[in-house]
Write a protein that holds these residues in place. Structure first.
Motif, PDB file in Angstrom:
ATOM      1  N   LEU A  45     -10.316 -20.084 -16.654  1.00 18.93           N
ATOM      2  CA  LEU A  45     -10.335 -21.185 -17.608  1.00 18.93           C
ATOM      3  C   LEU A  45      -9.301 -20.991 -18.705  1.00 18.93           C
ATOM      4  O   LEU A  45      -9.239 -21.786 -19.646  1.00 18.93           O
ATOM      5  N   GLU A  46      -8.501 -19.945 -18.585  1.00 12.13           N
ATOM      6  CA  GLU A  46      -7.465 -19.655 -19.574  1.00 12.13           C
ATOM      7  C   GLU A  46      -6.075 -19.995 -19.067  1.00 12.13           C
ATOM      8  O   GLU A  46      -5.088 -19.672 -19.713  1.00 12.13           O
ATOM      9  N   GLY A  47      -5.963 -20.623 -17.903  1.00 13.74           N
ATOM     10  CA  GLY A  47      -4.661 -20.994 -17.375  1.00 13.74           C
ATOM     11  C   GLY A  47      -4.313 -20.215 -16.125  1.00 13.74           C
ATOM     12  O   GLY A  47      -4.933 -19.198 -15.798  1.00 13.74           O
ATOM     13  N   SER A  48      -3.301 -20.696 -15.406  1.00 14.41           N
ATOM     14  CA  SER A  48      -2.883 -20.078 -14.153  1.00 14.41           C
ATOM     15  C   SER A  48      -2.069 -18.820 -14.400  1.00 14.41           C
ATOM     16  O   SER A  48      -1.364 -18.692 -15.403  1.00 14.41           O
ATOM     17  N   ARG A  49      -2.209 -17.885 -13.459  1.00 14.00           N
ATOM     18  CA  ARG A  49      -1.373 -16.685 -13.436  1.00 14.00           C
ATOM     19  C   ARG A  49      -0.918 -16.465 -12.006  1.00 14.00           C
ATOM     20  O   ARG A  49      -1.180 -17.292 -11.125  1.00 14.00           O
ATOM     21  N   ALA A  50      -0.276 -15.350 -11.756  1.00 12.12           N
ATOM     22  CA  ALA A  50       0.327 -15.117 -10.440  1.00 12.12           C
ATOM     23  C   ALA A  50      -0.688 -15.250  -9.304  1.00 12.12           C
ATOM     24  O   ALA A  50      -0.419 -15.873  -8.276  1.00 12.12           O
ATOM     25  N   THR A  51      -1.875 -14.657  -9.449  1.00 13.94           N
ATOM     26  CA  THR A  51      -2.861 -14.666  -8.378  1.00 13.94           C
ATOM     27  C   THR A  51      -4.124 -15.433  -8.746  1.00 13.94           C
ATOM     28  O   THR A  51      -5.121 -15.374  -8.027  1.00 13.94           O
ATOM     29  N   VAL A  52      -4.082 -16.147  -9.845  1.00 14.38           N
ATOM     30  CA  VAL A  52      -5.273 -16.841 -10.336  1.00 14.38           C
ATOM     31  C   VAL A  52      -4.923 -18.290 -10.637  1.00 14.38           C
ATOM     32  O   VAL A  52      -3.938 -18.569 -11.323  1.00 14.38           O
ATOM     33  N   GLN A  53      -5.720 -19.213 -10.118  1.00 11.41           N
ATOM     34  CA  GLN A  53      -5.507 -20.635 -10.384  1.00 11.41           C
ATOM     35  C   GLN A  53      -6.242 -21.025 -11.652  1.00 11.41           C
ATOM     36  O   GLN A  53      -7.392 -20.640 -11.863  1.00 11.41           O
ATOM     37  N   GLY A  54      -5.595 -21.793 -12.501  1.00 11.65           N
ATOM     38  CA  GLY A  54      -6.216 -22.238 -13.733  1.00 11.65           C
ATOM     39  C   GLY A  54      -7.032 -23.500 -13.547  1.00 11.65           C
ATOM     40  O   GLY A  54      -6.651 -24.397 -12.793  1.00 11.65           O
ATOM     41  N   LEU A  55      -8.168 -23.560 -14.222  1.00 13.44           N
ATOM     42  CA  LEU A  55      -9.015 -24.741 -14.231  1.00 13.44           C
ATOM     43  C   LEU A  55      -9.353 -25.081 -15.667  1.00 13.44           C
ATOM     44  O   LEU A  55      -9.636 -24.193 -16.474  1.00 13.44           O
ATOM     45  N   ALA A  56      -9.342 -26.369 -15.997  1.00 10.55           N
ATOM     46  CA  ALA A  56      -9.770 -26.773 -17.329  1.00 10.55           C
ATOM     47  C   ALA A  56     -11.281 -26.629 -17.468  1.00 10.55           C
ATOM     48  O   ALA A  56     -11.800 -26.384 -18.551  1.00 10.55           O
ATOM     49  N   SER A  57     -11.984 -26.754 -16.366  1.00  9.79           N
ATOM     50  CA  SER A  57     -13.441 -26.653 -16.339  1.00  9.79           C
ATOM     51  C   SER A  57     -13.864 -26.300 -14.926  1.00  9.79           C
ATOM     52  O   SER A  57     -13.187 -26.654 -13.946  1.00  9.79           O
ATOM     53  N   LEU A  58     -14.989 -25.626 -14.805  1.00  8.86           N
ATOM     54  CA  LEU A  58     -15.515 -25.333 -13.473  1.00  8.86           C
ATOM     55  C   LEU A  58     -15.979 -26.595 -12.766  1.00  8.86           C
ATOM     56  O   LEU A  58     -16.243 -26.573 -11.565  1.00  8.86           O
ATOM     57  N   CYS A  59     -16.064 -27.694 -13.501  1.00 12.13           N
ATOM     58  CA  CYS A  59     -16.371 -28.967 -12.873  1.00 12.13           C
ATOM     59  C   CYS A  59     -15.252 -29.405 -11.931  1.00 12.13           C
ATOM     60  O   CYS A  59     -15.446 -30.275 -11.082  1.00 12.13           O
ATOM     61  N   GLU A  60     -14.064 -28.825 -12.081  1.00  9.94           N
ATOM     62  CA  GLU A  60     -12.935 -29.137 -11.212  1.00  9.94           C
ATOM     63  C   GLU A  60     -12.956 -28.322  -9.923  1.00  9.94           C
ATOM     64  O   GLU A  60     -12.088 -28.459  -9.071  1.00  9.94           O
ATOM     65  N   LEU A  61     -13.971 -27.457  -9.773  1.00 13.79           N
ATOM     66  CA  LEU A  61     -14.027 -26.573  -8.617  1.00 13.79           C
ATOM     67  C   LEU A  61     -14.060 -27.320  -7.288  1.00 13.79           C
ATOM     68  O   LEU A  61     -13.359 -26.916  -6.345  1.00 13.79           O
ATOM     69  N   PRO A  62     -14.854 -28.388  -7.137  1.00 15.12           N
ATOM     70  CA  PRO A  62     -14.852 -29.092  -5.840  1.00 15.12           C
ATOM     71  C   PRO A  62     -13.462 -29.538  -5.403  1.00 15.12           C
ATOM     72  O   PRO A  62     -13.108 -29.397  -4.230  1.00 15.12           O
ATOM     73  N   LYS A  63     -12.678 -30.066  -6.334  1.00 18.71           N
ATOM     74  CA  LYS A  63     -11.323 -30.501  -5.979  1.00 18.71           C
ATOM     75  C   LYS A  63     -10.443 -29.314  -5.620  1.00 18.71           C
ATOM     76  O   LYS A  63      -9.641 -29.382  -4.681  1.00 18.71           O
ATOM     77  N   ALA A  64     -10.598 -28.194  -6.351  1.00 16.28           N
ATOM     78  CA  ALA A  64      -9.784 -27.013  -6.081  1.00 16.28           C
ATOM     79  C   ALA A  64     -10.098 -26.407  -4.716  1.00 16.28           C
ATOM     80  O   ALA A  64      -9.224 -25.835  -4.056  1.00 16.28           O
ATOM     81  N   LEU A  65     -11.345 -26.539  -4.271  1.00 23.07           N
ATOM     82  CA  LEU A  65     -11.759 -25.926  -3.001  1.00 23.07           C
ATOM     83  C   LEU A  65     -11.653 -26.889  -1.823  1.00 23.07           C
ATOM     84  O   LEU A  65     -11.867 -26.483  -0.676  1.00 23.07           O
ATOM     85  N   GLU A  66     -11.315 -28.136  -2.086  1.00 22.70           N
ATOM     86  CA  GLU A  66     -11.285 -29.141  -1.028  1.00 22.70           C
ATOM     87  C   GLU A  66     -10.411 -28.757   0.165  1.00 22.70           C
ATOM     88  O   GLU A  66     -10.816 -28.965   1.325  1.00 22.70           O
ATOM     89  N   PRO A  67      -9.205 -28.176  -0.050  1.00 25.43           N
ATOM     90  CA  PRO A  67      -8.393 -27.800   1.122  1.00 25.43           C
ATOM     91  C   PRO A  67      -9.099 -26.802   2.039  1.00 25.43           C
ATOM     92  O   PRO A  67      -8.899 -26.832   3.259  1.00 25.43           O
TER      93      PRO A  67
END
Length: 430
Positions: A45-67
């Protein structure tokens, strides 16, 4: 690192982890018709890094996991990398979360199995008060049951506190009141006030076109979760639990352990307890499910800088080849520094697999039903004294406890790990 955290000095705490199983190692490594594969994803929730995807909220998790869902994966567990309770200042990875996805594969042709494709759904439930009381937890379970009767399947939850220190994640609302299921006793739906506690709840749902004429339904039951803890002030420094004894009865019924409810903090003004009582949440399927064997792993995750250096990933991938399914991860607030100054925190993993008959044991144990309880310390070359635990029936039975090395996965364990040791020990009767 300025956090005033103790170093991993005890030899038990300095080991990468421990494995507890109801089986000997040859049985653990028995091939099954269905195996699993895992994908481990970290989100911040603090932003993207090399191996970590950033999310503004965990509510965005479904969209992030959709692929991954389009490829047949589903979410098995979600947990914070660091569970910070009563810690001052921000710790590395304190707003980072690990999502564990799995999909089944047939062991013969190693292609994904056909299954109904679910959709991940995230809801936020406000909770009254400043702690998880028995009434509140029962209301939560009742509400989960109502959602299940409406066609949803419970995946897990994250506890979060509004303001101050955090037990889970941010306090942003994920669904509108109109989308939320009806409330049960003890739960409040009002969005006009900021609740003391929130619960982020994850479900799987299915489109109407994917639901079969005779759909499988689920219901949920609570089970005891008791842990002995040591503290330094109000901060928990270690814990012990009889994991196999706590869960055996439910696994024998064919139920699946899917979540836990633990309020790690001590309410203000109350004495600091030496034990913690929580609840496990088990899932019962309407379809007849066979009894399960289980593996419980206590594992240290080491964080170097702001990234994960080592964790349970290699072991999880190894166990997947033998059909072991991860169903629950219990994060703990135990935080230490290792000898190199890296932050380390402990998690407990629960895996299960339908009971696989062992012809050799069936012959030797005909007419009886003893259970083998083994454990393994995941630290090369370390040996700990045999455990002596109380019998659940008041009697004692002889089992073996073998603790030997492992580097990063089960395949690298010493040959004796999870096998019978010459020195028998008295352990909890299953």
């Amino acid at each position: 690192m300025g956090c005033g955290l103790s170093k991993l000095e005890d030899r038990e705490d300095s080991s990468p982890g421990k494995i507890y199983s109801t089986l000997k190692r040859p049985q653990v490594e028995t091939k099954c018709d269905v195996v699993h594969e895992y994908v481990l994803l970290d989100f911040s929730l603090e932003g993207s890094r090399a191996t970590v995807q950033g999310l503004a909220s965990l509510c965005e998790l479904p969209k992030a996991l959709e692929p991954y869902y389009t490829e047949g994966y589903t979410l098995a567990a979600l947990h914070p990398v660091v569970l910070s309770v009563r810690r001052s200042g921000a710790l590395p990875c304190s707003l980072q979360y690990r999502a564990i996805l799995t999909r089944p594969r047939t062991s013969k042709d190693m292609v994904p199995m056909c299954q109904r494709a679910p959709v991940l759904r995230v809801e936020e439930w406000p909770l009254p008060g400043d702690s998880l009381t028995a009434d509140v937890i029962q209301a939560l379970i009742d509400r989960v049951d109502r959602c299940a009767r409406g066609g949803l399947r419970f995946v897990g939850s994250l506890l979060q506190q509004a303001g101050g220190w955090s037990l889970g994640c941010n306090g942003r609302s994920c669904v509108s009141p109109a989308q939320s299921p009806s409330e049960g006793p003890g739960l409040e739906e009002s969005r006009s006030t900021s609740p003391d506690l929130n619960l982020l709840v994850l479900f799987h749902s299915w489109d109407s076109c994917c639901v079969p004429l005779d759909p499988v339904t689920y219901c949920y039951h609570q089970g005891a979760l008791s842990m002995r803890v040591s503290r330094k002030g109000h901060v928990i420094s270690s814990l012990e639990a009889d994991w196999l004894e706590l869960t055996a009865t439910y696994y024998q019924r064919g139920w699946s352990l899917v979540d836990s409810f633990v309020y790690w903090d001590t309410p203000k003004g109350e004495p600091v307890p030496r034990s913690l009582e929580g609840l496990f949440l088990y899932e019962e399927c309407s379809a007849t499910a066979p009894p399960s064997d289980t593996i419980v792993v206590e594992q240290w995750t080491v964080i170097e800088g702001s990234g994960v250096k080592s964790d349970y990933g290699p072991l999880l991938h190894t166990l997947a080849d033998f059909g072991w399914l991860l169903t629950c991860v219990l994060p703990t607030p135990i935080i230490r520094h290792d000898s190199e100054g890296n932050l380390a925190t402990k998690q407990v993993l629960f895996l299960q697999r339908p009971v696989t008959p062992d012809p050799v044991q069936q012959q030797s144990q005909r007419g009886s039903n003893p259970r083998m309880v083994s454990s393994c310390s995941a630290n090369l070359g370390l040996a700990f004294p045999p455990q002596k635990l109380p019998s659940c029936t008041g009697e004692t039975e002889q089992f073996s406890v073998y603790e030997e090395g492992y580097c990063s996965s089960l395949s690298q364990l010493g040959d004796g790990c999870l096998e019978q040791d010459d020195a028998a020990a008295e352990v909890t009767c299953m």
